[in-house]
Design a protein around this motif. Sequence first.
Motif, short mmCIF file in Angstrom:
data_model
loop_
_atom_site.label_atom_id
_atom_site.label_comp_id
_atom_site.label_asym_id
_atom_site.label_seq_id
_atom_site.Cartn_x
_atom_site.Cartn_y
_atom_site.Cartn_z
N GLU A 1 -22.64 2.77 39.43
CA GLU A 1 -22.25 2.88 38.04
C GLU A 1 -22.33 1.50 37.39
O GLU A 1 -21.81 0.52 37.90
CB GLU A 1 -20.83 3.43 37.96
N SER A 2 -22.98 1.43 36.23
CA SER A 2 -23.12 0.14 35.54
C SER A 2 -21.84 -0.18 34.77
O SER A 2 -21.15 0.71 34.31
CB SER A 2 -24.32 0.16 34.60
N PRO A 3 -21.56 -1.48 34.64
CA PRO A 3 -20.33 -1.85 33.91
C PRO A 3 -20.44 -1.47 32.44
O PRO A 3 -21.51 -1.49 31.86
CB PRO A 3 -20.25 -3.36 34.09
N LYS A 4 -19.30 -1.13 31.87
CA LYS A 4 -19.27 -0.76 30.46
C LYS A 4 -19.44 -2.02 29.62
O LYS A 4 -18.95 -3.08 29.97
CB LYS A 4 -17.94 -0.11 30.11
N PRO A 5 -20.16 -1.92 28.50
CA PRO A 5 -20.32 -3.09 27.63
C PRO A 5 -18.97 -3.50 27.04
O PRO A 5 -18.13 -2.66 26.75
CB PRO A 5 -21.28 -2.63 26.55
N LYS A 6 -18.79 -4.80 26.90
CA LYS A 6 -17.55 -5.30 26.33
C LYS A 6 -17.52 -5.00 24.84
O LYS A 6 -18.54 -5.07 24.15
CB LYS A 6 -17.44 -6.81 26.54
N THR A 7 -16.34 -4.68 24.35
CA THR A 7 -16.15 -4.47 22.92
C THR A 7 -16.10 -5.83 22.25
O THR A 7 -15.41 -6.72 22.72
CB THR A 7 -14.82 -3.72 22.67
N PRO A 8 -16.85 -6.00 21.17
CA PRO A 8 -16.80 -7.29 20.48
C PRO A 8 -15.40 -7.61 19.98
O PRO A 8 -14.64 -6.71 19.64
CB PRO A 8 -17.77 -7.14 19.31
N ALA A 9 -15.07 -8.88 19.95
CA ALA A 9 -13.77 -9.30 19.46
C ALA A 9 -13.64 -8.94 17.99
O ALA A 9 -14.60 -9.04 17.24
CB ALA A 9 -13.61 -10.81 19.64
N PRO A 10 -12.45 -8.51 17.57
CA PRO A 10 -12.29 -8.18 16.15
C PRO A 10 -12.42 -9.42 15.27
O PRO A 10 -12.05 -10.50 15.68
CB PRO A 10 -10.87 -7.61 16.08
N GLN A 11 -12.97 -9.23 14.10
CA GLN A 11 -13.11 -10.32 13.14
C GLN A 11 -11.82 -10.40 12.34
O GLN A 11 -11.42 -9.41 11.73
CB GLN A 11 -14.31 -10.08 12.21
N PRO A 12 -11.14 -11.56 12.32
CA PRO A 12 -9.83 -11.63 11.69
C PRO A 12 -9.83 -11.53 10.17
O PRO A 12 -8.83 -11.18 9.58
CB PRO A 12 -9.32 -13.00 12.12
N LEU A 13 -10.93 -11.83 9.51
CA LEU A 13 -10.92 -11.86 8.05
C LEU A 13 -11.58 -10.65 7.42
O LEU A 13 -11.38 -10.36 6.26
CB LEU A 13 -11.61 -13.13 7.54
N SER A 14 -12.40 -9.98 8.16
CA SER A 14 -13.16 -8.88 7.58
C SER A 14 -13.72 -8.02 8.70
O SER A 14 -14.00 -8.52 9.78
CB SER A 14 -14.30 -9.46 6.74
N PRO A 15 -13.92 -6.73 8.43
CA PRO A 15 -14.54 -5.89 9.45
C PRO A 15 -15.94 -6.38 9.82
O PRO A 15 -16.44 -6.10 10.89
CB PRO A 15 -14.61 -4.51 8.81
N SER A 16 -16.58 -7.10 8.92
CA SER A 16 -17.91 -7.64 9.20
C SER A 16 -17.88 -9.14 8.95
O SER A 16 -18.34 -9.61 7.93
CB SER A 16 -18.96 -6.95 8.35
N GLY A 17 -17.32 -9.87 9.88
CA GLY A 17 -17.10 -11.29 9.72
C GLY A 17 -18.33 -12.10 9.38
O GLY A 17 -18.27 -13.03 8.59
N LYS A 18 -19.47 -11.75 9.96
CA LYS A 18 -20.69 -12.51 9.69
C LYS A 18 -21.07 -12.42 8.21
O LYS A 18 -21.39 -13.43 7.59
CB LYS A 18 -21.84 -12.00 10.57
N PHE A 20 -19.07 -11.82 5.73
CA PHE A 20 -18.04 -12.55 5.00
C PHE A 20 -18.36 -14.04 4.96
O PHE A 20 -18.37 -14.66 3.90
CB PHE A 20 -16.69 -12.30 5.68
N VAL A 21 -18.67 -14.61 6.11
CA VAL A 21 -18.96 -16.05 6.19
C VAL A 21 -20.27 -16.37 5.47
O VAL A 21 -20.37 -17.38 4.77
CB VAL A 21 -19.00 -16.52 7.66
N MET A 22 -21.26 -15.51 5.60
CA MET A 22 -22.54 -15.77 4.94
C MET A 22 -22.40 -15.77 3.41
O MET A 22 -23.07 -16.53 2.73
CB MET A 22 -23.59 -14.74 5.38
N ARG A 23 -21.50 -14.94 2.88
CA ARG A 23 -21.26 -14.96 1.44
C ARG A 23 -20.67 -16.29 1.00
O ARG A 23 -21.05 -16.84 -0.02
CB ARG A 23 -20.34 -13.81 1.04
N TRP A 24 -19.75 -16.82 1.80
CA TRP A 24 -19.16 -18.13 1.49
C TRP A 24 -20.23 -19.21 1.58
O TRP A 24 -20.31 -20.09 0.73
CB TRP A 24 -18.01 -18.44 2.45
#
Length: 100
Positions: A1-18, A20-24
């Motif tokens: 059985e292959s390992p389950k993919p890790k869940t990405p860390a939550p972004q603290p400022l926005s559901p889509s942190g990238k 958010f930062v790109m807009r800034w």
Amino acid sequence: ESPKPKTPAPQPLSPSGKTFVMRWLSSCKGDIVHTTWRLIKHCAWRNDYRLSTITEEHYEELEARGEIYVSGLDKEGSPSITWRVSLHEGSLRSPEDYSR
């Protein structure tokens, strides 16, 4: 059985942190130092104002008067709230009602 993919860390400022930062970064014309400074100031403001503690009940009275309303969704699918400032009656509530 292959390992389950890790869940990405939550972004603290926005559901889509990238996004958010790109807009800034875009608003600072690609200047990373200025963007970083502005983001730090913004995060401090969010923390000081305890933005994460604002709930729907804080808006119920404003929404009932038609002062604010959900006007649609942004590109990320988050609600966009429009505040009709011309309908705001500051005398209805004290400034302490809005402080945290």
